[in-house]
Scaffold this motif. Sequence first.
Motif, short mmCIF file in Angstrom:
data_model
loop_
_atom_site.label_atom_id
_atom_site.label_comp_id
_atom_site.label_asym_id
_atom_site.label_seq_id
_atom_site.Cartn_x
_atom_site.Cartn_y
_atom_site.Cartn_z
N ALA A 131 3.61 14.62 13.70
CA ALA A 131 3.93 15.05 15.06
C ALA A 131 2.87 16.00 15.59
N ILE A 132 2.49 16.96 14.77
CA ILE A 132 1.50 17.95 15.21
C ILE A 132 0.14 17.31 15.41
N THR A 133 -0.24 16.47 14.45
CA THR A 133 -1.54 15.82 14.56
C THR A 133 -1.60 14.96 15.82
N ALA A 134 -0.47 14.32 16.15
CA ALA A 134 -0.44 13.46 17.33
C ALA A 134 -0.72 14.26 18.61
N THR A 135 -0.23 15.49 18.69
CA THR A 135 -0.48 16.27 19.89
C THR A 135 -1.97 16.50 20.08
N HIS B 170 -5.08 10.18 8.02
CA HIS B 170 -4.35 10.92 9.04
C HIS B 170 -4.73 10.55 10.46
N ALA B 171 -5.83 9.81 10.58
CA ALA B 171 -6.19 9.32 11.91
C ALA B 171 -5.07 8.50 12.52
N ILE B 172 -4.19 7.94 11.68
CA ILE B 172 -3.03 7.19 12.21
C ILE B 172 -2.34 8.02 13.28
N PHE B 173 -2.07 9.27 12.96
CA PHE B 173 -1.26 10.10 13.85
C PHE B 173 -2.05 10.54 15.07
N PHE B 174 -3.32 10.87 14.84
CA PHE B 174 -4.19 11.22 15.97
C PHE B 174 -4.22 10.04 16.94
N GLY B 175 -4.48 8.86 16.38
CA GLY B 175 -4.61 7.67 17.21
C GLY B 175 -3.32 7.32 17.94
N VAL B 176 -2.20 7.49 17.26
CA VAL B 176 -0.92 7.19 17.89
C VAL B 176 -0.69 8.09 19.11
N ALA C 182 -3.10 8.42 -1.19
CA ALA C 182 -4.29 8.57 -0.35
C ALA C 182 -4.79 7.21 0.11
N LEU C 183 -4.84 6.27 -0.82
CA LEU C 183 -5.34 4.94 -0.48
C LEU C 183 -4.42 4.20 0.48
N VAL C 184 -3.11 4.35 0.30
CA VAL C 184 -2.22 3.62 1.20
C VAL C 184 -2.31 4.16 2.62
N THR C 185 -2.53 5.48 2.75
CA THR C 185 -2.70 6.02 4.09
C THR C 185 -3.98 5.48 4.72
N LEU C 186 -5.00 5.32 3.89
CA LEU C 186 -6.25 4.73 4.37
C LEU C 186 -6.00 3.32 4.89
N ALA C 187 -5.21 2.56 4.11
CA ALA C 187 -4.91 1.18 4.50
C ALA C 187 -4.13 1.14 5.80
N PHE C 188 -3.17 2.04 5.96
CA PHE C 188 -2.39 2.07 7.20
C PHE C 188 -3.27 2.39 8.39
N ALA C 189 -4.18 3.34 8.22
CA ALA C 189 -5.06 3.70 9.33
C ALA C 189 -5.92 2.51 9.73
N GLU C 190 -6.42 1.80 8.72
CA GLU C 190 -7.25 0.65 9.00
C GLU C 190 -6.43 -0.45 9.69
N ALA C 191 -5.20 -0.63 9.23
CA ALA C 191 -4.33 -1.63 9.86
C ALA C 191 -4.12 -1.30 11.34
N ILE D 113 -10.33 6.33 25.13
CA ILE D 113 -9.97 6.15 23.72
C ILE D 113 -10.26 4.72 23.30
N ASP D 114 -10.77 4.57 22.09
CA ASP D 114 -10.95 3.21 21.56
C ASP D 114 -10.54 3.20 20.09
N PRO D 115 -10.44 2.01 19.49
CA PRO D 115 -9.86 1.94 18.14
C PRO D 115 -10.61 2.78 17.10
N THR D 116 -11.93 2.83 17.23
CA THR D 116 -12.68 3.58 16.22
C THR D 116 -12.52 5.09 16.39
N ILE D 117 -12.57 5.53 17.64
CA ILE D 117 -12.38 6.97 17.89
C ILE D 117 -10.99 7.38 17.42
N ALA D 118 -10.02 6.49 17.67
CA ALA D 118 -8.64 6.86 17.37
C ALA D 118 -8.32 6.79 15.88
N PHE D 119 -8.68 5.66 15.25
CA PHE D 119 -8.20 5.41 13.89
C PHE D 119 -9.29 5.34 12.84
#
Lengths: 289, 310, 246
Positions: free
Chosen positions: B213-217, B56-62, B111-120, B229-235
């Motif tokens: 959307a909510i997580t992104a806010t 879910h860090a994808i959304f936070f980071g975005v 769960a794993l694919v979301t992990l992969a997306f976040a890492e990407a 912000i940096d890549p590790t903090i974000a994603f």
Amino acid sequence: MTLEIVAAALVGGLLTGGVYALVALGLTLIYGVLHIVNFAHGSLLMVAMFAAWLLFARFHIDPYASLPLVTLVMFAFGWVLYRFVIARISRGEDRAILLATLGIAVVLDNAALVLFTGDVRTAETAWSFAMVEAGPLLLPAAKLVSFGVALALGCALWLLMTATDTGRAIRAVAHEPEGARLVGIRPARTFALAYGIGTGCLGAAACLLLPSFYVSPQIGHVFVLVAFTIVVLGGMGSFPGAVVGALLLGVVESLGGLLLGESLGPIGVSLSFIAVLLLRPQGLFGARA
Amino acid sequence: MISRIVAIALAALALVPFALPSQSLVSLAFLAVVAALLGTGWNIAGGFGGLTSFGHAIFFGVGAYATALLQARHGLSPWLGLPVGAMLGGLIGWLIGVAAFRAGLRGSYFALVTLAFAEAFRVIANSLDYTGGGLGILIPLRPGLSSFQFADRRTSYALALALLAVALAVSAWLRRSRFGARLAAVRESEDAARALGIEPLHVKAAALALSGAITATGGVLYTQTYLYIDPTIAFGPERSVEMLLVAMVGGAGTVLGPLLGALVLQGITEGSRALSTTPGVAPMLYGLVLLAVVGLLPGGIVRLLRGRAA
Amino acid sequence: MSALLRVEGLSKRFGGLLAVRDVTLEVQEGGIVALIGPNGAGKTTSFAAIAGFVRPDAGRVSFAGTDVTGWATPRIAALGMVRTFQITQPFAGLTVAENIRVGAFLHTASPARAMEQARAIGTTLGLASFLERPAAALTVAGRKRLELARALATRPRLLLLDEVMAGLNPSEVDEIVALLRTIVSSGVAVLMIEHLMQAVAALASHVYVLSEGALIAQGPPAAIARDPAVVEAYLGHGAAATLANA
């Protein structure tokens, strides 16, 4: 970009793939056969590597020499972990297993951080920098050793699973726990045994990795995604598949680094994983689930 | 009844930082509220939808990068960060949802694919000059309403509370609404839901979009407050795990769960800091709490308070 | 009068096995039709193909004048053809009322109104005292009622009932039969897969018999019971003659 550079990248990728195979073989058993989503796999590798490193740093035992001991210790650790933590907490439920292994990963990663700090540790042995000449290429000896052992281990595991009673028991339990129980196999013990074999593999992998790699509390994250990608890529539960998948991933990563540069290169792993899951979840060797 | 008491207690607790002069207390409260906001976001997909996400860090980071880039690269008002971040988070949630669910991914595969997306995303953020590469983006300090920066942390805190209130309202709506009922149905049995006219793919993807959307806010708010912000903090994986923990510990699939989870985890952080300043102690305790919750309190703290009603 | 449901030449293959071969049947508005046959005859596969859970390899399904062949299940359900499951699929984490309400949401967007309707339907089907209990707490008979209630809440024109009597004791069967009569009298047509002949005899006006994927007989229940081909299908080759001579 000359042919030599590409060739070097290819070979380098294959060798790295050999190392990855070591890590993935254990997960192939745990995830591929038992369907336990072992999120702690990377963290357990880290633990094993720290164990090997401690033996080296305190007692000057070469990781290659401590391999049997570390393998045994990791086997026992995994057995206990499954029997008394994972099985108890999750009661066999899928999502609970996922979260339990995640919890274990978090605990192990941070326990290591507390005990060893975030510093990177290495174990420099005679093998760490030894090179072998193969025609125009210079290959790292340590990686050659890992490659060889990975192939051997892959064969051994495949034989174990197909030709021995233990292997058959494990497969039976994975397929049909109740049926297995009816013929006298104890599912809980068998799962624990299989999990232990899987973590034992990590013990071997750790000792072979240490001379040419480093250890820090964070490496669990690095390897978890790689390991899962390989298991799914190779086709869940297929040991030959895992070896091939690992070699393939190693090459993808190496070529990715060559073509995309050092920063973007690592994306090869995540993209490969996403691609496999979305397009061919049964992997290269698996049957359609 | 219990929920109402807990809600009132929490509301009262939320007002305390306004009454006391301590800035450090406000900072703490701010972190807890952001954690609750992120956990509430996760909960919509992972709790109500049963879509356990490890990335879910994808959304936070975005959200975080959206607001940073709008200011640093495009010179636009940071207030745009909230709507833009939310929209991007929603869009990405929808796209990932459609891709993953059309491919039939569920449970651990999802769960794993979301992990992969976040890492990407992390790798991409780490390699592009546009996103500042490994160094990330530093937002120049310019306190003032127009630059969405507040000298007094209490203002940030108030804003955080407002966003959290919105997120909680969305959760509560989800519980009562037709969409929420359909999401629950799909979670329990996709086949039966289909037979009753529900298309599981749409419902799940929509839930992931709303969650995103909510997580992104939360990401937007975080970046605007800490100005970096940096890549590790974000994603990074720690971010994803934190969100999951907050919701699971407090009670996935309940409205107040993520709040209680955030309080408990914040409490652990502060408590462990009192005992030892070694990094890693607090997260290790989180891990143990997660294990305890999964093993002993699968419904989370909320259900414990409710007397373990099924 | 044109049929509410018309299935023509339906075929479905699974790998090497032709599970359903050229099945043709129809259900009239407000009618009750039964699909019977020995185990493995292809009844559930036919249902799955009609209701959109699997794509037929050949044939046409038209419902209320619309060609729905190959449509996805939710679309077919929205049109008014709703199926229940042989092995019940309650939404275990929800209460009985919440379960039924999911069905009601197909035609109303208001949670309050949907809940009202759900409670009413639940009561009509004898689940009044269970409405606030979790669906997982119901007995098999209760779950069957819940499946029916949920499907009814969608205001279907045609109910596809997959062995709704399975697992019920005789008095429960009688209750469900009575319930189904009430349901049909309110204008809902029914196509039912059923093993229990007493239920078929009590309810169906027309019966189709499937054996090894193909239709071997059709007609009113009384005629079917006397049909030698039907006896053979159930009891084996030569059984009809043996019984005739007995």
